[in-house]
Motif scaffolding. Structure first.
Motif, PDB file in Angstrom:
ATOM      1  N   VAL A  64       0.884  -1.164   0.000  1.00 39.98           N
ATOM      2  CA  VAL A  64       0.000   0.000   0.000  1.00 39.98           C
ATOM      3  C   VAL A  64       0.919   1.210   0.000  1.00 39.98           C
ATOM      4  O   VAL A  64       1.860   1.279   0.798  1.00 39.98           O
ATOM      5  N   ARG A  65       0.674   2.184  -0.889  1.00 40.79           N
ATOM      6  CA  ARG A  65       1.566   3.338  -1.030  1.00 40.79           C
ATOM      7  C   ARG A  65       0.931   4.600  -0.462  1.00 40.79           C
ATOM      8  O   ARG A  65       0.405   5.437  -1.192  1.00 40.79           O
ATOM      9  N   ARG A  66       0.988   4.754   0.839  1.00 38.49           N
ATOM     10  CA  ARG A  66       0.461   5.975   1.470  1.00 38.49           C
ATOM     11  C   ARG A  66       1.268   7.201   1.063  1.00 38.49           C
ATOM     12  O   ARG A  66       0.741   8.301   1.039  1.00 38.49           O
ATOM     13  N   ASP A  67       2.552   6.999   0.742  1.00 33.01           N
ATOM     14  CA  ASP A  67       3.412   8.119   0.344  1.00 33.01           C
ATOM     15  C   ASP A  67       3.074   8.648  -1.043  1.00 33.01           C
ATOM     16  O   ASP A  67       3.272   9.828  -1.328  1.00 33.01           O
ATOM     17  N   LEU A  68       2.550   7.798  -1.930  1.00 31.04           N
ATOM     18  CA  LEU A  68       2.239   8.206  -3.299  1.00 31.04           C
ATOM     19  C   LEU A  68       0.742   8.316  -3.568  1.00 31.04           C
ATOM     20  O   LEU A  68       0.348   8.923  -4.552  1.00 31.04           O
ATOM     21  N   GLY A  69      -0.070   7.708  -2.752  1.00 29.47           N
ATOM     22  CA  GLY A  69      -1.513   7.693  -2.966  1.00 29.47           C
ATOM     23  C   GLY A  69      -1.983   6.322  -3.406  1.00 29.47           C
ATOM     24  O   GLY A  69      -1.226   5.536  -3.986  1.00 29.47           O
ATOM     25  N   SER A  70      -3.254   6.040  -3.154  1.00 29.92           N
ATOM     26  CA  SER A  70      -3.790   4.697  -3.396  1.00 29.92           C
ATOM     27  C   SER A  70      -3.753   4.287  -4.867  1.00 29.92           C
ATOM     28  O   SER A  70      -3.778   3.096  -5.165  1.00 29.92           O
ATOM     29  N   PHE A  71      -3.692   5.255  -5.778  1.00 29.77           N
ATOM     30  CA  PHE A  71      -3.585   4.934  -7.203  1.00 29.77           C
ATOM     31  C   PHE A  71      -2.372   4.039  -7.471  1.00 29.77           C
ATOM     32  O   PHE A  71      -2.376   3.223  -8.387  1.00 29.77           O
ATOM     33  N   TYR A  72      -1.306   4.200  -6.674  1.00 31.09           N
ATOM     34  CA  TYR A  72      -0.061   3.471  -6.883  1.00 31.09           C
ATOM     35  C   TYR A  72       0.088   2.246  -5.988  1.00 31.09           C
ATOM     36  O   TYR A  72       1.154   1.635  -5.949  1.00 31.09           O
ATOM     37  N   ASP A  73      -0.980   1.858  -5.277  1.00 31.47           N
ATOM     38  CA  ASP A  73      -0.948   0.626  -4.484  1.00 31.47           C
ATOM     39  C   ASP A  73      -0.778  -0.565  -5.421  1.00 31.47           C
ATOM     40  O   ASP A  73      -1.135  -0.511  -6.596  1.00 31.47           O
ATOM     41  N   GLY A  74      -0.262  -1.658  -4.896  1.00 31.22           N
ATOM     42  CA  GLY A  74      -0.135  -2.883  -5.674  1.00 31.22           C
ATOM     43  C   GLY A  74       1.309  -3.303  -5.812  1.00 31.22           C
ATOM     44  O   GLY A  74       2.131  -3.072  -4.923  1.00 31.22           O
ATOM     45  N   TRP A  75       1.630  -3.924  -6.920  1.00 24.91           N
ATOM     46  CA  TRP A  75       2.983  -4.441  -7.139  1.00 24.91           C
ATOM     47  C   TRP A  75       3.992  -3.305  -7.261  1.00 24.91           C
ATOM     48  O   TRP A  75       3.770  -2.333  -7.980  1.00 24.91           O
ATOM     49  N   GLN A  76       5.120  -3.469  -6.559  1.00 24.81           N
ATOM     50  CA  GLN A  76       6.207  -2.495  -6.526  1.00 24.81           C
ATOM     51  C   GLN A  76       7.504  -3.198  -6.926  1.00 24.81           C
ATOM     52  O   GLN A  76       7.784  -4.299  -6.457  1.00 24.81           O
ATOM     53  N   VAL A  77       8.299  -2.558  -7.772  1.00 20.92           N
ATOM     54  CA  VAL A  77       9.575  -3.118  -8.221  1.00 20.92           C
ATOM     55  C   VAL A  77      10.653  -2.839  -7.176  1.00 20.92           C
ATOM     56  O   VAL A  77      10.831  -1.708  -6.739  1.00 20.92           O
ATOM     57  N   LEU A  78      11.358  -3.896  -6.812  1.00 22.77           N
ATOM     58  CA  LEU A  78      12.521  -3.816  -5.922  1.00 22.77           C
ATOM     59  C   LEU A  78      13.651  -4.587  -6.590  1.00 22.77           C
ATOM     60  O   LEU A  78      13.500  -5.773  -6.869  1.00 22.77           O
ATOM     61  N   ASP A  79      14.760  -3.931  -6.853  1.00 23.56           N
ATOM     62  CA  ASP A  79      15.875  -4.599  -7.515  1.00 23.56           C
ATOM     63  C   ASP A  79      16.979  -4.836  -6.498  1.00 23.56           C
ATOM     64  O   ASP A  79      17.585  -3.890  -5.990  1.00 23.56           O
ATOM     65  N   ALA A  80      17.247  -6.095  -6.195  1.00 23.28           N
ATOM     66  CA  ALA A  80      18.279  -6.444  -5.221  1.00 23.28           C
ATOM     67  C   ALA A  80      19.685  -6.359  -5.806  1.00 23.28           C
ATOM     68  O   ALA A  80      20.666  -6.450  -5.080  1.00 23.28           O
ATOM     69  N   THR A  81      19.779  -6.170  -7.133  1.00 21.66           N
ATOM     70  CA  THR A  81      21.090  -6.074  -7.788  1.00 21.66           C
ATOM     71  C   THR A  81      21.180  -4.805  -8.628  1.00 21.66           C
ATOM     72  O   THR A  81      21.439  -4.861  -9.822  1.00 21.66           O
ATOM     73  N   PRO A  82      20.966  -3.633  -8.018  1.00 20.11           N
ATOM     74  CA  PRO A  82      21.001  -2.399  -8.810  1.00 20.11           C
ATOM     75  C   PRO A  82      22.406  -2.118  -9.331  1.00 20.11           C
ATOM     76  O   PRO A  82      23.394  -2.375  -8.646  1.00 20.11           O
ATOM     77  N   GLN A  83      22.483  -1.606 -10.545  1.00 25.41           N
ATOM     78  CA  GLN A  83      23.761  -1.308 -11.174  1.00 25.41           C
ATOM     79  C   GLN A  83      24.102   0.176 -11.112  1.00 25.41           C
ATOM     80  O   GLN A  83      25.198   0.573 -11.497  1.00 25.41           O
ATOM     81  N   GLU A  84      23.159   0.977 -10.671  1.00 22.61           N
ATOM     82  CA  GLU A  84      23.358   2.429 -10.599  1.00 22.61           C
ATOM     83  C   GLU A  84      23.032   2.931  -9.207  1.00 22.61           C
ATOM     84  O   GLU A  84      22.201   2.365  -8.508  1.00 22.61           O
ATOM     85  N   LYS A  85      23.655   4.038  -8.844  1.00 26.77           N
ATOM     86  CA  LYS A  85      23.352   4.660  -7.561  1.00 26.77           C
ATOM     87  C   LYS A  85      22.056   5.462  -7.677  1.00 26.77           C
ATOM     88  O   LYS A  85      21.784   6.074  -8.704  1.00 26.77           O
ATOM     89  N   SER A  86      21.292   5.436  -6.613  1.00 24.56           N
ATOM     90  CA  SER A  86      20.074   6.224  -6.506  1.00 24.56           C
ATOM     91  C   SER A  86      20.148   6.956  -5.179  1.00 24.56           C
ATOM     92  O   SER A  86      20.271   6.317  -4.131  1.00 24.56           O
ATOM     93  N   LYS A  87      20.131   8.279  -5.248  1.00 24.84           N
ATOM     94  CA  LYS A  87      20.294   9.102  -4.045  1.00 24.84           C
ATOM     95  C   LYS A  87      21.576   8.749  -3.297  1.00 24.84           C
ATOM     96  O   LYS A  87      21.610   8.670  -2.079  1.00 24.84           O
ATOM     97  N   GLY A  88      22.625   8.474  -4.071  1.00 22.50           N
ATOM     98  CA  GLY A  88      23.943   8.269  -3.493  1.00 22.50           C
ATOM     99  C   GLY A  88      24.308   6.855  -3.094  1.00 22.50           C
ATOM    100  O   GLY A  88      25.446   6.590  -2.738  1.00 22.50           O
ATOM    101  N   ILE A  89      23.356   5.917  -3.121  1.00 22.01           N
ATOM    102  CA  ILE A  89      23.673   4.533  -2.767  1.00 22.01           C
ATOM    103  C   ILE A  89      23.086   3.588  -3.808  1.00 22.01           C
ATOM    104  O   ILE A  89      22.175   3.952  -4.538  1.00 22.01           O
ATOM    105  N   TYR A  90      23.613   2.390  -3.849  1.00 24.32           N
ATOM    106  CA  TYR A  90      23.102   1.398  -4.788  1.00 24.32           C
ATOM    107  C   TYR A  90      21.791   0.839  -4.253  1.00 24.32           C
ATOM    108  O   TYR A  90      21.777   0.039  -3.321  1.00 24.32           O
ATOM    109  N   GLN A  91      20.691   1.299  -4.838  1.00 21.13           N
ATOM    110  CA  GLN A  91      19.350   0.857  -4.456  1.00 21.13           C
ATOM    111  C   GLN A  91      18.419   1.073  -5.640  1.00 21.13           C
ATOM    112  O   GLN A  91      18.697   1.896  -6.507  1.00 21.13           O
TER     113      GLN A  91
END
Length: 189
Positions: A57-84
């Protein structure tokens, strides 16, 4: 780990997965006037890439974005300064909401980037000579529950590609349609 916490999670495989290094939502290839490849871009297309999806459930983005969320355990690029990477809403990816946090533009490009070829005439002048809008994000898949069957989840990530229709009309008919200022609209589904 997420399954152990009771959060529904599944593995996703994306074939022809784009790696958009500069986040311009395209995979750019540069050639010189002789057709030789110039190594000016770090973008690439991988045969496949695998990530996880978890149901949130995505309270931070709103219910429109609830559901499946992508999580990459092997990111190849930094996001906000860290690999995530993630959690990026699959709904946001499908709708093209690339201005959201949590790596939405990167995941959008992985499944829906255009492959663009440019001729570079000089450091200041380039021309787009080819664009393939259908190459990226094929057979996005997960495993079916209880069997070894593949489940195609491509429709969760992108709308169907528009099919082009080629047709021929006589030049005289085309010319007269221009003179009459009539327009023909052809839509394919």
């Amino acid at each position: 780990v997420l399954r152990c916490l009771g959060i529904p999670t599944r593995v996703i495989t994306n074939f022809n997965s784009a790696h958009d290094k500069n986040l311009n939502l395209s995979i750019d290839k540069y050639i010189d006037m002789s057709g030789n490849t110039l190594h000016l871009s770090e973008d690439s297309v991988w045969n496949f890439h695998v990530w996880n999806e978890s149901w949130f459930v995505r309270r931070d983005l709103g219910s429109f974005y609830d559901g499946w969320q992508v999580l990459d355990a092997t990111p190849q690029e930094k996001s906000k300064g860290i690999y995530q990477c993630g959690p990026a809403s699959t709904r946001a990816i499908k709708e093209g909401d690339v201005n959201l946090d949590y790596d939405s533009p990167f995941v959008f490009a992985a499944v829906n980037a255009d492959c663009v070829t440019w001729i570079r005439y000089s450091k200041k002048r380039k021309e787009r000579v080819y664009s393939n809008t259908r190459k990226i994000g094929k057979f996005i898949s997960t495993k079916a529950v209880g069997t070894n069957s593949r489940v195609d989840v491509t429709a969760n990530y992108k709308y169907p590609e528009v099919k082009e229709i080629s047709f021929k009309i006589p030049y005289s008919q085309y010319k007269s349609s221009l003179m009459d200022d009539r327009k023909i609209l052809v839509t394919a589904v």
